[in-house]
Write an enzyme that holds these catalytic residues in place. Structure first.
Site, PDB file in Angstrom:
ATOM      1  N   GLU A   1      33.190  38.457  35.905  1.00  0.00           N
ATOM      2  CA  GLU A   1      33.977  39.506  36.581  1.00  0.00           C
ATOM      3  C   GLU A   1      33.265  39.933  37.859  1.00  0.00           C
ATOM      4  OE1 GLU A   1      36.544  41.234  37.143  1.00  0.00           O
ATOM      5  OE2 GLU A   1      36.755  42.940  35.777  1.00  0.00           O
ATOM      6  N   ASP A   2      34.026  40.363  38.856  1.00  0.00           N
ATOM      7  CA  ASP A   2      33.410  40.848  40.094  1.00  0.00           C
ATOM      8  C   ASP A   2      32.777  42.219  39.887  1.00  0.00           C
ATOM      9  OD1 ASP A   2      35.886  42.017  39.685  1.00  0.00           O
ATOM     10  OD2 ASP A   2      36.589  41.795  41.744  1.00  0.00           O
TER      11      ASP A   2
ATOM     12  N   ASP B   1      34.497  48.713  36.386  1.00  0.00           N
ATOM     13  CA  ASP B   1      34.716  50.074  36.861  1.00  0.00           C
ATOM     14  C   ASP B   1      34.968  50.945  35.622  1.00  0.00           C
ATOM     15  OD1 ASP B   1      35.276  52.145  38.642  1.00  0.00           O
ATOM     16  OD2 ASP B   1      37.333  51.533  38.957  1.00  0.00           O
TER      17      ASP B   1
ATOM     18  N   GLY C   1      36.160  49.759  32.916  1.00  0.00           N
ATOM     19  CA  GLY C   1      35.919  48.882  31.768  1.00  0.00           C
ATOM     20  C   GLY C   1      37.209  48.465  31.072  1.00  0.00           C
TER      21      GLY C   1
ATOM     22  N   THR D   1      39.853  46.646  32.076  1.00  0.00           N
ATOM     23  CA  THR D   1      40.259  45.241  32.217  1.00  0.00           C
ATOM     24  C   THR D   1      39.416  44.347  31.306  1.00  0.00           C
ATOM     25  OG1 THR D   1      40.717  45.725  34.536  1.00  0.00           O
ATOM     26  CG2 THR D   1      40.687  43.408  33.903  1.00  0.00           C
ATOM     27  N   LEU D   2      38.103  44.481  31.421  1.00  0.00           N
ATOM     28  CA  LEU D   2      37.217  43.629  30.634  1.00  0.00           C
ATOM     29  C   LEU D   2      37.389  43.854  29.142  1.00  0.00           C
ATOM     30  CD1 LEU D   2      33.669  43.339  32.182  1.00  0.00           C
ATOM     31  CD2 LEU D   2      35.341  41.557  31.698  1.00  0.00           C
TER      32      LEU D   2
ATOM     33  N   LYS E   1      29.923  49.852  38.103  1.00  0.00           N
ATOM     34  CA  LYS E   1      30.005  51.278  38.457  1.00  0.00           C
ATOM     35  C   LYS E   1      29.971  52.066  37.157  1.00  0.00           C
ATOM     36  CE  LYS E   1      33.289  51.054  42.197  1.00  0.00           C
ATOM     37  NZ  LYS E   1      34.599  51.570  42.627  1.00  0.00           N
TER      38      LYS E   1
ATOM     39  N   ARG F   1      38.205  39.893  51.486  1.00  0.00           N
ATOM     40  CA  ARG F   1      37.589  39.090  50.424  1.00  0.00           C
ATOM     41  C   ARG F   1      36.617  38.059  50.977  1.00  0.00           C
ATOM     42  NH1 ARG F   1      40.401  40.090  45.625  1.00  0.00           N
ATOM     43  NH2 ARG F   1      42.624  40.504  45.822  1.00  0.00           N
TER      44      ARG F   1
HETATM   45  P1  5GP Z   1      38.355  48.334  35.543  1.00  0.00           P
HETATM   46  O1  5GP Z   1      39.402  47.816  34.617  1.00  0.00           O
HETATM   47  O2  5GP Z   1      36.957  48.101  35.086  1.00  0.00           O
HETATM   48  O3  5GP Z   1      38.607  49.781  35.893  1.00  0.00           O
HETATM   49  O4  5GP Z   1      38.619  47.641  36.914  1.00  0.00           O
HETATM   50  C1  5GP Z   1      38.131  46.429  37.277  1.00  0.00           C
HETATM   51  C2  5GP Z   1      38.896  45.942  38.485  1.00  0.00           C
HETATM   52  O5  5GP Z   1      39.196  47.018  39.400  1.00  0.00           O
HETATM   53  C3  5GP Z   1      38.043  44.981  39.266  1.00  0.00           C
HETATM   54  O6  5GP Z   1      38.214  43.665  38.795  1.00  0.00           O
HETATM   55  C4  5GP Z   1      38.549  45.176  40.665  1.00  0.00           C
HETATM   56  O7  5GP Z   1      39.668  44.355  40.885  1.00  0.00           O
HETATM   57  C5  5GP Z   1      38.999  46.625  40.728  1.00  0.00           C
HETATM   58  N1  5GP Z   1      37.974  47.482  41.333  1.00  0.00           N
HETATM   59  C6  5GP Z   1      37.256  48.457  40.742  1.00  0.00           C
HETATM   60  N2  5GP Z   1      36.407  49.037  41.604  1.00  0.00           N
HETATM   61  C7  5GP Z   1      36.595  48.405  42.786  1.00  0.00           C
HETATM   62  C8  5GP Z   1      35.984  48.548  44.087  1.00  0.00           C
HETATM   63  O8  5GP Z   1      35.093  49.357  44.358  1.00  0.00           O
HETATM   64  N3  5GP Z   1      36.444  47.693  45.047  1.00  0.00           N
HETATM   65  C9  5GP Z   1      37.411  46.771  44.827  1.00  0.00           C
HETATM   66  N4  5GP Z   1      37.768  46.005  45.856  1.00  0.00           N
HETATM   67  N5  5GP Z   1      37.995  46.610  43.613  1.00  0.00           N
HETATM   68  C10 5GP Z   1      37.589  47.427  42.613  1.00  0.00           C
END
Ligand code: 5GP
Length: 173
Positions: free
Chosen positions: A95-96, A99, A101, A103-104, A127, A161
Site C-alpha cells: 500500500e502507498d 491513513d 486503516g 481500506t487495508l 499516518k 503521481r
Molecule cells: P485509509 O483507508 O487508510 O483511510 O486510506 C488509504 C487511502 O487514502 C490511500 O491508499 C490513499 O489513496 C488515500 N490517502 C490517505 N491519505 C492520503 C494523503 O495524504 N495523500 C494522498 N494522495 N492520498 C491519501
C-alpha cells in the site's frame, strides 16, 4: 492549491525502499511471495520495491478506493480485483499510505477468508494519528504527520503521481 518542497526526497525514499526490500528478501528466503499492489497509489512504490527483492516472486494488483465516513468503518469499493489464487500462498499486500486503516483492514479481512498461508502488509507511509481501524503494518517505510501528501504515486485529483519525491499539499488561500 500548491505543492510544497520535498517532504521526503527521492534519495530518502529510494534508501527506504531498498531497506524494506532487504528485510522482505531476508524474511522470505526459500519462499516465493505473491506481492499484491494496491492501485493506483502504490504503483511507483510497488515497482521500485519488487525490483530490489532478491527472492522469486509473483505479482498481482487490486484497484480499490475507500469512502471514509466520520465515525463508521467507511466503505471500500473494489474496481478491479486480483486474478491470482491466494490459498496457501505467502501474500504481501503493498500500500502507498495507511491513513484511517479502513481500506487495508477491509482488503485484509477479505483476503483472510481465502486462507493464504500468510498475509503481511507493507506500506510506504503511515499516518498513525489518523487511525480509526487498527490494522497491523508489518513493513512500514515512514511514519508521517497528519498532512495531505502527493507525489511518488500519490495524487490530488489524479495528478502529481509522477513526482519522484513526496510533498505536502496545501491550499494556496
Ligand atoms: P485509509 O483507508 O487508510 O483511510 O486510506 C488509504 C487511502 O487514502 C490511500 O491508499 C490513499 O489513496 C488515500 N490517502 C490517505 N491519505 C492520503 C494523503 O495524504 N495523500 C494522498 N494522495 N492520498 C491519501
Amino acid at each position: 492549491m500548491v505543492v510544497g518542497k520535498p517532504f521526503l526526497t527521492e534519495e530518502e525514499i529510494q534508501a527506504k525502499v531498498r531497506e524494506l526490500a532487504g528485510r522482505i528478501s531476508r524474511d522470505y528466503e526459500g519462499r516465493e511471495p505473491l506481492m499484491v499492489g494496491l492501485l493506483k497509489g502504490a504503483f511507483m512504490f510497488f515497482s521500485d520495491l519488487v525490483r530490489h527483492i532478491r527472492v522469486p516472486l509473483t505479482i498481482d494488483f487490486i484497484t480499490a478506493s475507500s469512502y471514509a465516513k466520520a465515525d463508521t468503518t467507511g466503505e471500500v469499493k473494489i474496481h478491479c480485483d486480483m486474478r491470482e489464487e491466494i490459498e496457501d500462498r505467502d501474500v504481501i499486500l503493498v500500500e502507498d499510505i495507511v491513513d484511517t486503516g479502513i481500506t487495508l483492514n477491509y482488503l485484509r479481512e477479505r483476503m483472510l477468508t481465502r486462507t493464504p498461508r500468510s498475509l503481511k502488509i507493507c506500506a510506504l507511509l503511515d499516518k498513525k494519528e489518523r487511525r480509526i481501524v487498527d490494522v497491523p503494518v508489518d513493513y512500514r517505510g515512514f511514519e508521517i504527520p497528519n498532512e495531505y501528501v502527493v507525489g511518488y504515486g500519490l495524487d490530488y485529483d489524479n495528478k502529481y503521481r509522477n513526482l519522484p519525491y513526496i510533498a505536502i499539499f496545501k491550499r494556496s488561500d
